[in-house]
Structure formats: structure tokens, C-alpha cells
Design a protein around this motif. Structure first.
Motif, PDB file in Angstrom:
ATOM      1  N   VAL A 161       0.820  -1.214   0.000  1.00 44.46           N
ATOM      2  CA  VAL A 161       0.000   0.000   0.000  1.00 44.46           C
ATOM      3  C   VAL A 161       0.857   1.268   0.000  1.00 44.46           C
ATOM      4  CG1 VAL A 161      -1.837   1.210   1.287  1.00 44.46           C
ATOM      5  CG2 VAL A 161      -1.862  -1.264   1.140  1.00 44.46           C
ATOM      6  N   GLY A 162       2.111   1.146   0.438  1.00 40.95           N
ATOM      7  CA  GLY A 162       3.000   2.300   0.435  1.00 40.95           C
ATOM      8  C   GLY A 162       2.933   3.157   1.677  1.00 40.95           C
ATOM      9  N   ILE A 163       2.648   2.529   2.829  1.00 36.04           N
ATOM     10  CA  ILE A 163       2.630   3.229   4.114  1.00 36.04           C
ATOM     11  C   ILE A 163       3.453   2.408   5.102  1.00 36.04           C
ATOM     12  CG2 ILE A 163       0.417   4.371   3.691  1.00 36.04           C
ATOM     13  CD1 ILE A 163      -0.946   2.242   5.381  1.00 36.04           C
ATOM     14  N   SER A 164       3.667   2.938   6.295  1.00 39.77           N
ATOM     15  CA  SER A 164       4.471   2.217   7.286  1.00 39.77           C
ATOM     16  C   SER A 164       3.671   1.074   7.916  1.00 39.77           C
ATOM     17  CB  SER A 164       4.940   3.172   8.392  1.00 39.77           C
ATOM     18  OG  SER A 164       3.841   3.552   9.209  1.00 39.77           O
ATOM     19  N   GLN A 165       4.405   0.094   8.440  1.00 36.79           N
ATOM     20  CA  GLN A 165       3.754  -1.023   9.132  1.00 36.79           C
ATOM     21  C   GLN A 165       2.962  -0.503  10.334  1.00 36.79           C
ATOM     22  OE1 GLN A 165       4.977  -2.339  12.404  1.00 36.79           O
ATOM     23  NE2 GLN A 165       3.074  -3.507  12.434  1.00 36.79           N
ATOM     24  N   MET A 166       3.496   0.496  11.024  1.00 41.36           N
ATOM     25  CA  MET A 166       2.794   1.052  12.182  1.00 41.36           C
ATOM     26  C   MET A 166       1.471   1.686  11.760  1.00 41.36           C
ATOM     27  SD  MET A 166       2.669   1.422  15.414  1.00 41.36           S
ATOM     28  CE  MET A 166       4.305   0.899  15.883  1.00 41.36           C
ATOM     29  N   HIS A 167       1.456   2.340  10.618  1.00 37.94           N
ATOM     30  CA  HIS A 167       0.209   2.940  10.143  1.00 37.94           C
ATOM     31  C   HIS A 167      -0.790   1.856   9.741  1.00 37.94           C
ATOM     32  CE1 HIS A 167      -2.245   6.297   9.120  1.00 37.94           C
ATOM     33  NE2 HIS A 167      -2.329   5.983   7.847  1.00 37.94           N
ATOM     34  N   VAL A 168      -0.304   0.780   9.134  1.00 40.66           N
ATOM     35  CA  VAL A 168      -1.184  -0.363   8.823  1.00 40.66           C
ATOM     36  C   VAL A 168      -1.826  -0.870  10.108  1.00 40.66           C
ATOM     37  CG1 VAL A 168      -1.251  -2.766   8.035  1.00 40.66           C
ATOM     38  CG2 VAL A 168       0.032  -1.070   6.730  1.00 40.66           C
ATOM     39  N   SER A 169      -1.022  -1.017  11.157  1.00 34.65           N
ATOM     40  CA  SER A 169      -1.529  -1.494  12.439  1.00 34.65           C
ATOM     41  C   SER A 169      -2.632  -0.577  12.966  1.00 34.65           C
ATOM     42  CB  SER A 169      -0.385  -1.580  13.449  1.00 34.65           C
ATOM     43  OG  SER A 169      -0.854  -1.989  14.706  1.00 34.65           O
ATOM     44  N   ARG A 170      -2.389   0.733  12.902  1.00 36.33           N
ATOM     45  CA  ARG A 170      -3.389   1.702  13.378  1.00 36.33           C
ATOM     46  C   ARG A 170      -4.665   1.634  12.550  1.00 36.33           C
ATOM     47  NH1 ARG A 170       1.223   5.203  14.490  1.00 36.33           N
ATOM     48  NH2 ARG A 170       1.128   5.971  12.360  1.00 36.33           N
ATOM     49  N   LEU A 171      -4.530   1.515  11.225  1.00 31.84           N
ATOM     50  CA  LEU A 171      -5.708   1.468  10.358  1.00 31.84           C
ATOM     51  C   LEU A 171      -6.524   0.197  10.600  1.00 31.84           C
ATOM     52  CD1 LEU A 171      -4.260   2.872   7.024  1.00 31.84           C
ATOM     53  CD2 LEU A 171      -5.898   3.977   8.554  1.00 31.84           C
ATOM     54  N   ILE A 172      -5.845  -0.931  10.801  1.00 31.11           N
ATOM     55  CA  ILE A 172      -6.564  -2.174  11.097  1.00 31.11           C
ATOM     56  C   ILE A 172      -7.334  -2.021  12.400  1.00 31.11           C
ATOM     57  CG2 ILE A 172      -6.294  -4.599  11.779  1.00 31.11           C
ATOM     58  CD1 ILE A 172      -3.991  -4.768   9.730  1.00 31.11           C
ATOM     59  N   ARG A 173      -6.670  -1.500  13.423  1.00 27.38           N
ATOM     60  CA  ARG A 173      -7.332  -1.330  14.723  1.00 27.38           C
ATOM     61  C   ARG A 173      -8.538  -0.396  14.604  1.00 27.38           C
ATOM     62  NH1 ARG A 173      -3.291   0.474  17.503  1.00 27.38           N
ATOM     63  NH2 ARG A 173      -3.902   2.656  17.498  1.00 27.38           N
ATOM     64  N   ARG A 174      -8.358   0.713  13.902  1.00 27.26           N
ATOM     65  CA  ARG A 174      -9.456   1.677  13.741  1.00 27.26           C
ATOM     66  C   ARG A 174     -10.626   1.059  12.974  1.00 27.26           C
ATOM     67  NH1 ARG A 174      -7.941   7.195  10.936  1.00 27.26           N
ATOM     68  NH2 ARG A 174      -8.183   6.002   9.020  1.00 27.26           N
ATOM     69  N   ALA A 175     -10.312   0.327  11.905  1.00 32.29           N
ATOM     70  CA  ALA A 175     -11.362  -0.295  11.106  1.00 32.29           C
ATOM     71  C   ALA A 175     -12.126  -1.341  11.911  1.00 32.29           C
ATOM     72  CB  ALA A 175     -10.766  -0.924   9.848  1.00 32.29           C
ATOM     73  N   LEU A 176     -11.405  -2.156  12.674  1.00 32.36           N
ATOM     74  CA  LEU A 176     -12.078  -3.185  13.479  1.00 32.36           C
ATOM     75  C   LEU A 176     -12.946  -2.558  14.565  1.00 32.36           C
ATOM     76  CD1 LEU A 176      -9.280  -5.890  13.812  1.00 32.36           C
ATOM     77  CD2 LEU A 176     -11.271  -5.896  12.287  1.00 32.36           C
ATOM     78  N   GLU A 177     -12.471  -1.467  15.157  1.00 29.97           N
ATOM     79  CA  GLU A 177     -13.283  -0.763  16.151  1.00 29.97           C
ATOM     80  C   GLU A 177     -14.561  -0.217  15.515  1.00 29.97           C
ATOM     81  OE1 GLU A 177     -10.671   2.182  17.820  1.00 29.97           O
ATOM     82  OE2 GLU A 177      -9.561   0.684  18.984  1.00 29.97           O
ATOM     83  N   ALA A 178     -14.440   0.341  14.326  1.00 28.14           N
ATOM     84  CA  ALA A 178     -15.614   0.872  13.626  1.00 28.14           C
ATOM     85  C   ALA A 178     -16.604  -0.245  13.294  1.00 28.14           C
ATOM     86  CB  ALA A 178     -15.191   1.590  12.348  1.00 28.14           C
ATOM     87  N   LEU A 179     -16.092  -1.395  12.859  1.00 23.98           N
ATOM     88  CA  LEU A 179     -16.977  -2.520  12.552  1.00 23.98           C
ATOM     89  C   LEU A 179     -17.691  -3.002  13.807  1.00 23.98           C
ATOM     90  CD1 LEU A 179     -14.813  -4.596  10.037  1.00 23.98           C
ATOM     91  CD2 LEU A 179     -16.819  -3.187   9.531  1.00 23.98           C
ATOM     92  N   ARG A 180     -16.975  -3.064  14.922  1.00 22.70           N
ATOM     93  CA  ARG A 180     -17.605  -3.492  16.189  1.00 22.70           C
ATOM     94  C   ARG A 180     -18.723  -2.538  16.580  1.00 22.70           C
ATOM     95  NH1 ARG A 180     -12.330  -3.937  18.206  1.00 22.70           N
ATOM     96  NH2 ARG A 180     -11.548  -5.998  17.725  1.00 22.70           N
ATOM     97  N   GLU A 181     -18.463  -1.233  16.457  1.00 21.51           N
ATOM     98  CA  GLU A 181     -19.488  -0.250  16.808  1.00 21.51           C
ATOM     99  C   GLU A 181     -20.722  -0.400  15.922  1.00 21.51           C
ATOM    100  OE1 GLU A 181     -17.846   3.666  16.687  1.00 21.51           O
ATOM    101  OE2 GLU A 181     -16.357   3.210  18.238  1.00 21.51           O
ATOM    102  N   ARG A 182     -20.496  -0.579  14.633  1.00 21.82           N
ATOM    103  CA  ARG A 182     -21.625  -0.713  13.704  1.00 21.82           C
ATOM    104  C   ARG A 182     -22.380  -2.020  13.905  1.00 21.82           C
ATOM    105  NH1 ARG A 182     -17.578   1.980  10.733  1.00 21.82           N
ATOM    106  NH2 ARG A 182     -18.292   4.032  10.106  1.00 21.82           N
ATOM    107  N   ALA A 183     -21.698  -3.025  14.446  1.00 19.69           N
ATOM    108  CA  ALA A 183     -22.337  -4.312  14.707  1.00 19.69           C
ATOM    109  C   ALA A 183     -23.038  -4.313  16.072  1.00 19.69           C
ATOM    110  CB  ALA A 183     -21.316  -5.442  14.645  1.00 19.69           C
ATOM    111  N   GLY A 184     -22.907  -3.212  16.802  1.00 14.50           N
ATOM    112  CA  GLY A 184     -23.555  -3.110  18.101  1.00 14.50           C
ATOM    113  C   GLY A 184     -22.746  -3.709  19.234  1.00 14.50           C
ATOM    114  N   GLY A 185     -21.496  -4.047  18.969  1.00 13.18           N
ATOM    115  CA  GLY A 185     -20.672  -4.652  20.008  1.00 13.18           C
ATOM    116  C   GLY A 185     -19.705  -3.686  20.645  1.00 13.18           C
ATOM    117  N   GLY A 186     -19.831  -2.401  20.315  1.00 22.63           N
ATOM    118  CA  GLY A 186     -18.845  -1.440  20.779  1.00 22.63           C
ATOM    119  C   GLY A 186     -19.299  -0.691  21.971  1.00 22.63           C
TER     120      GLY A 186
END
Length: 65
Positions: free
Chosen positions: A40-65
Motif C-alpha cells: 500500500v505504500g505506508i508504514s507497518q505502524m500505520h497499517v496497524s493503526r488502520l486495522i485497529r481503527r477499522a475493526l473498532e468501527a466494525l464493532r461499533e456498527r455491529a452493536g458490540g462497541g
């Protein structure tokens, strides 16, 4: 799990395209964060942050947040 996919698709559709791509590469293609970062052309740390943010957003939308 494929059985969960119909429930996830509407929530996934609300994520930014880059986050959808990163989740696909990580969980469906089995790539490491470092491999995704190179692809993707970004740092591994940024990938980690984006994965965490995306999973948190999915949990919230699924009602589990």
C-alpha cells in the motif's frame, strides 16, 4: 467466516476504501502487516493503526462497541 460475511458487508461498505483493502489483504489474503505496508505504500505502524481503527468501527456498527 463465510457465514458471517452477509452481516459484515454493510458495515464494511461504510469504511474508507483503503481500510477495506487493508482488511482484505490481512484477513482474506493472509498478508502480514509489513507485507501490506509495502503493497500500500505506508508504514507497518500505520497499517496497524488502520486495522485497529477499522475493526473498532466494525464493532461499533455491529452493536458490540
Amino acid at each position: 467466516d463465510e457465514a458471517d460475511r452477509p452481516h459484515l458487508d454493510p458495515a464494511l461498505a461504510t469504511l474508507p476504501a483503503r481500510e477495506r483493502v487493508i482488511l482484505h489483504l490481512r484477513f482474506e489474503e493472509g498478508m502480514t502487516q509489513s507485507q501490506i505496508a509495502a503493497r500500500v505504500g505506508i508504514s507497518q505502524m500505520h497499517v496497524s493503526r488502520l486495522i485497529r481503527r477499522a475493526l473498532e468501527a466494525l464493532r461499533e456498527r455491529a452493536g458490540g462497541g
